[in-house]
Motif scaffolding. Structure first.
Motif, PDB file in Angstrom:
ATOM      1  N   LEU A 171       0.835  -1.193   0.000  1.00 18.49           N
ATOM      2  CA  LEU A 171       0.000   0.000   0.000  1.00 18.49           C
ATOM      3  C   LEU A 171       0.873   1.247   0.000  1.00 18.49           C
ATOM      4  O   LEU A 171       1.993   1.226   0.498  1.00 18.49           O
ATOM      5  N   ASN A 172       0.331   2.348  -0.532  1.00 19.74           N
ATOM      6  CA  ASN A 172       1.020   3.618  -0.377  1.00 19.74           C
ATOM      7  C   ASN A 172       0.442   4.348   0.830  1.00 19.74           C
ATOM      8  O   ASN A 172      -0.572   3.943   1.403  1.00 19.74           O
ATOM      9  N   LEU A 173       1.095   5.420   1.233  1.00 16.24           N
ATOM     10  CA  LEU A 173       0.689   6.114   2.460  1.00 16.24           C
ATOM     11  C   LEU A 173      -0.738   6.647   2.382  1.00 16.24           C
ATOM     12  O   LEU A 173      -1.499   6.560   3.351  1.00 16.24           O
ATOM     13  N   GLU A 174      -1.120   7.169   1.238  1.00 17.91           N
ATOM     14  CA  GLU A 174      -2.477   7.716   1.089  1.00 17.91           C
ATOM     15  C   GLU A 174      -3.526   6.629   1.242  1.00 17.91           C
ATOM     16  O   GLU A 174      -4.558   6.820   1.906  1.00 17.91           O
ATOM     17  N   SER A 175      -3.282   5.463   0.654  1.00 16.71           N
ATOM     18  CA  SER A 175      -4.234   4.356   0.756  1.00 16.71           C
ATOM     19  C   SER A 175      -4.377   3.876   2.199  1.00 16.71           C
ATOM     20  O   SER A 175      -5.468   3.514   2.644  1.00 16.71           O
ATOM     21  N   VAL A 176      -3.261   3.875   2.924  1.00 13.38           N
ATOM     22  CA  VAL A 176      -3.287   3.473   4.330  1.00 13.38           C
ATOM     23  C   VAL A 176      -4.182   4.412   5.140  1.00 13.38           C
ATOM     24  O   VAL A 176      -5.061   3.965   5.892  1.00 13.38           O
TER      25      VAL A 176
ATOM     26  N   ILE B  36       5.388  12.742   6.358  1.00 14.57           N
ATOM     27  CA  ILE B  36       4.212  12.396   7.156  1.00 14.57           C
ATOM     28  C   ILE B  36       3.467  13.662   7.572  1.00 14.57           C
ATOM     29  O   ILE B  36       2.228  13.683   7.619  1.00 14.57           O
ATOM     30  N   ALA B  37       4.199  14.720   7.863  1.00 16.79           N
ATOM     31  CA  ALA B  37       3.554  15.994   8.191  1.00 16.79           C
ATOM     32  C   ALA B  37       2.731  16.505   7.006  1.00 16.79           C
ATOM     33  O   ALA B  37       1.597  16.960   7.170  1.00 16.79           O
TER      34      ALA B  37
ATOM     35  N   VAL C 198      -1.478  17.066   6.836  1.00 10.70           N
ATOM     36  CA  VAL C 198      -2.140  18.295   6.405  1.00 10.70           C
ATOM     37  C   VAL C 198      -3.037  18.047   5.196  1.00 10.70           C
ATOM     38  O   VAL C 198      -4.130  18.615   5.086  1.00 10.70           O
ATOM     39  N   SER C 199      -2.608  17.165   4.305  1.00  7.47           N
ATOM     40  CA  SER C 199      -3.403  16.897   3.103  1.00  7.47           C
ATOM     41  C   SER C 199      -4.737  16.229   3.427  1.00  7.47           C
ATOM     42  O   SER C 199      -5.674  16.294   2.624  1.00  7.47           O
ATOM     43  N   PHE C 200      -4.837  15.606   4.605  1.00  7.39           N
ATOM     44  CA  PHE C 200      -6.088  14.933   5.006  1.00  7.39           C
ATOM     45  C   PHE C 200      -6.828  15.720   6.088  1.00  7.39           C
ATOM     46  O   PHE C 200      -7.738  15.188   6.717  1.00  7.39           O
TER      47      PHE C 200
ATOM     48  N   VAL D 252      -6.599  15.215  12.371  1.00  3.86           N
ATOM     49  CA  VAL D 252      -6.657  16.434  13.183  1.00  3.86           C
ATOM     50  C   VAL D 252      -5.306  16.859  13.751  1.00  3.86           C
ATOM     51  O   VAL D 252      -5.199  17.933  14.357  1.00  3.86           O
ATOM     52  N   GLY D 253      -4.253  16.039  13.570  1.00  8.20           N
ATOM     53  CA  GLY D 253      -2.987  16.434  14.160  1.00  8.20           C
ATOM     54  C   GLY D 253      -1.821  15.568  13.732  1.00  8.20           C
ATOM     55  O   GLY D 253      -1.976  14.587  12.990  1.00  8.20           O
ATOM     56  N   PHE D 254      -0.643  15.938  14.232  1.00  9.73           N
ATOM     57  CA  PHE D 254       0.629  15.302  13.890  1.00  9.73           C
ATOM     58  C   PHE D 254       1.392  15.013  15.171  1.00  9.73           C
ATOM     59  O   PHE D 254       1.359  15.784  16.130  1.00  9.73           O
ATOM     60  N   ASP D 255       2.117  13.884  15.165  1.00  8.11           N
ATOM     61  CA  ASP D 255       2.847  13.434  16.346  1.00  8.11           C
ATOM     62  C   ASP D 255       4.121  12.744  15.885  1.00  8.11           C
ATOM     63  O   ASP D 255       4.247  12.361  14.708  1.00  8.11           O
TER      64      ASP D 255
END
Length: 359
Positions: free
Chosen positions: A113-118, A153-154, A158-160, A166-169
């Protein structure tokens, strides 16, 4: 002391809950059989015990080892959607009104899978879970602090942002991986007016908390246990606070407290020696969270029960903690207000009236 049954019925907010740390053992077994994956145990109870034993070794790196097993079954869209849906179903059993689920998408691409699909697969499952249970959610994307792709990943988070993220960690073992190594990612999030929470002050000291807030711009701190080192304590009274402690309390920066896992990773010697009650009694904004129910053999209800038994908290305390948690959520203001006034406050009022009537 309020009963365990009443505590389970209390409305709750969960802000530190890992997707891959809350998978049902039975689901792991079914997905492993379907994909010909070997597991250390093949019966749900025995597998759960295996995770519990592995996590309770007083070391964060050892605590994290069990995730390698879980992640083997989280490599398809079908599995990710199911696990996300079941996460919300399980939280609904504990009367959670709002939950923020976090996970690292890059750990789920081994199957192609790619990151977007995940991310899309997880959001699909969370939306199905919300439709079924009524539990509102936000998704937090984690970058791994020992890797070099945190900016990617950041950008993904933001793209979603209009689709449920809702956030980044950043997550993973703190030793040798300070948050400042991911400064480009954090600056990207800040420049896009987005939300940051950072695992800090668990396996590493006050320096990691300071870096997370003052260098990386964290709006919340995951764990924050080692903030105790910035204070002088007598009983539960703080006799002296350093500038960082003052800043965190003055600015109402939330600390996502996970009692059980903090003891299991060695961040706290025991529940009784955990700084939660010091933070709470001295007006820090602390939140009760479950972290990884599978590894820690806990639930959000159990974390409340532990707090009631060890710190003698009552319903008013839990109402304060829960409303503070909702105030600290990364949901938009109008959603936070709606849940506080339409769900949390009426729920607590109803249970208080029931108890008063029984008395």
């Amino acid at each position: 002391m309020i009963t365990k049954e009443i505590i389970k019925r209390l409305p709750k907010v969960e802000l530190h809950h890992h997707l891959d740390g809350a998978v049902r053992p039975s689901t792991i077994i079914e997905l492993a059989e379907k994909n010909n994956i070997d597991l250390p145990e093949n019966e749900p109870e025995k597998l759960a015990d295996w995770f519990h034993r592995g996590a309770d070794r007083k070391n964060l790196a050892l605590y994290l080892e069990g995730f390698g097993v879980v992640l083997q079954v989280m490599q398809t869209e079908e599995a990710l959607t199911r696990i996300a849906r079941e996460n919300l179903e399980d939280l609904a059993e504990h009367n959670v009104a709002y939950a923020e689920i976090r996970f690292a998408p890059e750990l789920c691409v081994e199957g192609g899978l790619n990151l977007e699909s995940v991310v899309e697969a997880v959001l699909t499952g969370l939306k199905e879970g919300k439709e079924k249970t009524g539990v509102s959610f936000g998704l937090i994307l984690c970058a791994m602090r020992d890797r070099q792709n945190s900016l990617e990943i950041a950008e993904l988070a933001v793209s979603f942002r209009t689709k449920g993220v809702v956030g980044f960690d950043i997550a993973g073992d703190e030793h040798g991986h300070p948050p400042k190594k991911h400064l480009e990612a954090f600056h990207y999030i800040q420049n896009r007016n987005f939300n940051i929470t950072i695992h800090a002050g668990e396996a590493f000291g006050v320096e990691s908390i300071w870096q997370s807030i003052q260098v990386c711009g964290a709006h919340r701190i995951g764990h924050g246990t080692r903030l105790l080192e910035d204070m002088s304590i007598k009983g539960t009274h703080i006799e002296r606070m350093g500038t960082l402690s003052h800043f965190i309390r003055d600015r109402r920066i939330p600390l996502e407290v996970c009692l059980s896992s903090n003891v299991q990773t060695g961040a706290a010697e025991s529940i009784d020696e955990h700084p939660f009650i010091i933070f709470y009694r001295n007006n820090f904004r602390v939140l009760l969270c479950s972290d990884n129910p599978l590894m820690s053999n806990t639930t959000i209800t159990n974390e409340h029960i532990i707090a009631a038994e060890h710190y003698h908290l009552d319903i008013s305390d839990f109402e304060k903690l829960t409303i503070n948690a909702m105030k600290s959520a990364f949901a938009h203001y109008d959603e936070r207000v709606r849940i506080i006034y339409d769900v949390l406050k009426p729920g607590f009022k109803r249970i208080k009236e029931e108890i008063h009537h029984i008395d």
